[in-house]
Design a protein around this motif. Structure first.
Motif, PDB file in Angstrom:
ATOM      1  N   SER A 146       0.812  -1.214   0.000  1.00 20.20           N
ATOM      2  CA  SER A 146       0.000   0.000   0.000  1.00 20.20           C
ATOM      3  C   SER A 146       0.851   1.273   0.000  1.00 20.20           C
ATOM      4  O   SER A 146       0.322   2.370   0.131  1.00 20.20           O
ATOM      5  CB  SER A 146      -0.969  -0.001   1.185  1.00 20.20           C
ATOM      6  N   GLU A 147       2.167   1.103  -0.151  1.00 16.46           N
ATOM      7  CA  GLU A 147       3.126   2.203  -0.256  1.00 16.46           C
ATOM      8  C   GLU A 147       3.041   3.190   0.904  1.00 16.46           C
ATOM      9  O   GLU A 147       3.166   4.399   0.727  1.00 16.46           O
ATOM     10  CB  GLU A 147       2.994   2.903  -1.603  1.00 16.46           C
ATOM     11  N   GLN A 148       2.894   2.661   2.102  1.00 17.22           N
ATOM     12  CA  GLN A 148       2.898   3.486   3.313  1.00 17.22           C
ATOM     13  C   GLN A 148       4.335   3.558   3.825  1.00 17.22           C
ATOM     14  O   GLN A 148       4.716   2.891   4.786  1.00 17.22           O
ATOM     15  CB  GLN A 148       1.955   2.892   4.352  1.00 17.22           C
ATOM     16  N   LEU A 149       5.124   4.358   3.153  1.00 17.15           N
ATOM     17  CA  LEU A 149       6.564   4.372   3.374  1.00 17.15           C
ATOM     18  C   LEU A 149       6.962   4.835   4.771  1.00 17.15           C
ATOM     19  O   LEU A 149       7.915   4.306   5.348  1.00 17.15           O
ATOM     20  CB  LEU A 149       7.248   5.233   2.312  1.00 17.15           C
ATOM     21  N   GLU A 150       6.249   5.782   5.332  1.00 17.25           N
ATOM     22  CA  GLU A 150       6.588   6.241   6.676  1.00 17.25           C
ATOM     23  C   GLU A 150       6.382   5.107   7.688  1.00 17.25           C
ATOM     24  O   GLU A 150       7.220   4.891   8.567  1.00 17.25           O
ATOM     25  CB  GLU A 150       5.736   7.450   7.061  1.00 17.25           C
ATOM     26  N   ALA A 151       5.294   4.379   7.536  1.00 15.44           N
ATOM     27  CA  ALA A 151       5.021   3.253   8.437  1.00 15.44           C
ATOM     28  C   ALA A 151       6.037   2.133   8.227  1.00 15.44           C
ATOM     29  O   ALA A 151       6.450   1.480   9.186  1.00 15.44           O
ATOM     30  CB  ALA A 151       3.602   2.738   8.229  1.00 15.44           C
ATOM     31  N   VAL A 152       6.460   1.911   6.984  1.00 12.41           N
ATOM     32  CA  VAL A 152       7.503   0.916   6.707  1.00 12.41           C
ATOM     33  C   VAL A 152       8.786   1.308   7.431  1.00 12.41           C
ATOM     34  O   VAL A 152       9.430   0.474   8.081  1.00 12.41           O
ATOM     35  CB  VAL A 152       7.756   0.763   5.184  1.00 12.41           C
ATOM     36  N   ALA A 153       9.160   2.577   7.336  1.00 10.38           N
ATOM     37  CA  ALA A 153      10.383   3.052   7.990  1.00 10.38           C
ATOM     38  C   ALA A 153      10.300   2.879   9.503  1.00 10.38           C
ATOM     39  O   ALA A 153      11.264   2.435  10.136  1.00 10.38           O
ATOM     40  CB  ALA A 153      10.630   4.519   7.637  1.00 10.38           C
ATOM     41  N   GLU A 154       9.148   3.175  10.083  1.00  9.46           N
ATOM     42  CA  GLU A 154       8.976   3.020  11.533  1.00  9.46           C
ATOM     43  C   GLU A 154       9.093   1.558  11.958  1.00  9.46           C
ATOM     44  O   GLU A 154       9.742   1.240  12.960  1.00  9.46           O
ATOM     45  CB  GLU A 154       7.625   3.583  11.966  1.00  9.46           C
ATOM     46  N   SER A 214      10.564   2.857  -3.380  1.00  7.70           N
ATOM     47  CA  SER A 214       9.560   1.793  -3.266  1.00  7.70           C
ATOM     48  C   SER A 214      10.004   0.472  -3.879  1.00  7.70           C
ATOM     49  O   SER A 214       9.715  -0.591  -3.346  1.00  7.70           O
ATOM     50  CB  SER A 214       8.255   2.221  -3.938  1.00  7.70           C
ATOM     51  N   GLN A 215      10.711   0.528  -5.009  1.00  7.18           N
ATOM     52  CA  GLN A 215      11.108  -0.682  -5.715  1.00  7.18           C
ATOM     53  C   GLN A 215      12.093  -1.533  -4.924  1.00  7.18           C
ATOM     54  O   GLN A 215      12.227  -2.726  -5.171  1.00  7.18           O
ATOM     55  CB  GLN A 215      11.678  -0.349  -7.099  1.00  7.18           C
ATOM     56  N   GLU A 216      12.763  -0.954  -3.957  1.00 10.98           N
ATOM     57  CA  GLU A 216      13.749  -1.694  -3.168  1.00 10.98           C
ATOM     58  C   GLU A 216      13.150  -2.352  -1.925  1.00 10.98           C
ATOM     59  O   GLU A 216      13.817  -3.162  -1.280  1.00 10.98           O
ATOM     60  CB  GLU A 216      14.887  -0.761  -2.746  1.00 10.98           C
ATOM     61  N   LEU A 217      11.943  -2.007  -1.581  1.00 10.63           N
ATOM     62  CA  LEU A 217      11.363  -2.479  -0.328  1.00 10.63           C
ATOM     63  C   LEU A 217      11.034  -3.965  -0.337  1.00 10.63           C
ATOM     64  O   LEU A 217      11.311  -4.672   0.628  1.00 10.63           O
ATOM     65  CB  LEU A 217      10.114  -1.657   0.015  1.00 10.63           C
ATOM     66  N   GLY A 218      10.429  -4.446  -1.412  1.00 13.58           N
ATOM     67  CA  GLY A 218      10.020  -5.854  -1.492  1.00 13.58           C
ATOM     68  C   GLY A 218      11.163  -6.831  -1.259  1.00 13.58           C
ATOM     69  O   GLY A 218      11.016  -7.755  -0.448  1.00 13.58           O
ATOM     70  N   PRO A 219      12.310  -6.650  -1.935  1.00 19.22           N
ATOM     71  CA  PRO A 219      13.430  -7.569  -1.703  1.00 19.22           C
ATOM     72  C   PRO A 219      13.923  -7.555  -0.251  1.00 19.22           C
ATOM     73  O   PRO A 219      14.303  -8.589   0.291  1.00 19.22           O
ATOM     74  CB  PRO A 219      14.510  -7.069  -2.666  1.00 19.22           C
ATOM     75  N   HIS A 220      13.883  -6.397   0.389  1.00 19.80           N
ATOM     76  CA  HIS A 220      14.288  -6.322   1.800  1.00 19.80           C
ATOM     77  C   HIS A 220      13.312  -7.121   2.677  1.00 19.80           C
ATOM     78  O   HIS A 220      13.742  -7.850   3.568  1.00 19.80           O
ATOM     79  CB  HIS A 220      14.354  -4.874   2.276  1.00 19.80           C
ATOM     80  N   GLN A 243      16.102   3.007   5.474  1.00 20.29           N
ATOM     81  CA  GLN A 243      16.671   4.056   4.624  1.00 20.29           C
ATOM     82  C   GLN A 243      15.950   4.129   3.280  1.00 20.29           C
ATOM     83  O   GLN A 243      15.657   5.225   2.785  1.00 20.29           O
ATOM     84  CB  GLN A 243      18.162   3.809   4.410  1.00 20.29           C
ATOM     85  N   ALA A 244      15.659   2.971   2.686  1.00 19.31           N
ATOM     86  CA  ALA A 244      14.967   2.951   1.394  1.00 19.31           C
ATOM     87  C   ALA A 244      13.567   3.541   1.518  1.00 19.31           C
ATOM     88  O   ALA A 244      13.124   4.294   0.641  1.00 19.31           O
ATOM     89  CB  ALA A 244      14.907   1.527   0.852  1.00 19.31           C
TER      90      ALA A 244
END
Length: 111
Positions: free
Chosen positions: A46-54, A87-93, A80-81
């Motif tokens: 859902s591309e909630q990048l702030e929540a991913v970072a937290e 966004s494209q780097e998040l899935g592999p992590h 950091q990503a």
């Protein structure tokens, strides 16, 4: 012909899990890791990048506390990503975190 996945090499906590209380704490953390990994997948989708970072920040700190330093680098990279909007780097992590999760479940002490 089907390709068999590589066997998972168990990862044990660096904490003294021969102590029943610490063993229980580690097991609870691993259970929480499973839930948080699923949550990470949903947040990435859902591309909630702030929540991913937290959540990545939580993982980085809590994994070390539970004796699992193997998560430090990937959690920091994920954080950091996410902060950089990559966004494209998040899935592999997240996939790597899930594989590490399997390895720590395989390395949990019995008893």
């Amino acid at each position: 012909m089907t390709v068999q996945p590589a066997p998972i090499e168990p990862i044990a906590s660096s904490l003294p899990t021969d102590d029943a209380e610490l063993r229980e704490i580690v097991a609870m953390w691993v259970d929480t890791l499973t839930l948080k990994t699923n949550e990470l997948r949903e947040l990435v989708e859902s591309e909630q990048l702030e929540a991913v970072a937290e959540l990545a920040h939580w993982l980085n700190g809590s994994a070390g506390t539970a004796g699992y330093d193997a998560f430090t680098e990937v959690a920091a990279s994920l954080e950091q990503a996410a902060k950089a909007g990559q966004s494209q780097e998040l899935g592999p992590h997240v996939d790597q975190i899930a594989r590490l999760g399997e390895a720590v479940r395989a390395g949990l002490p019995k008893g």
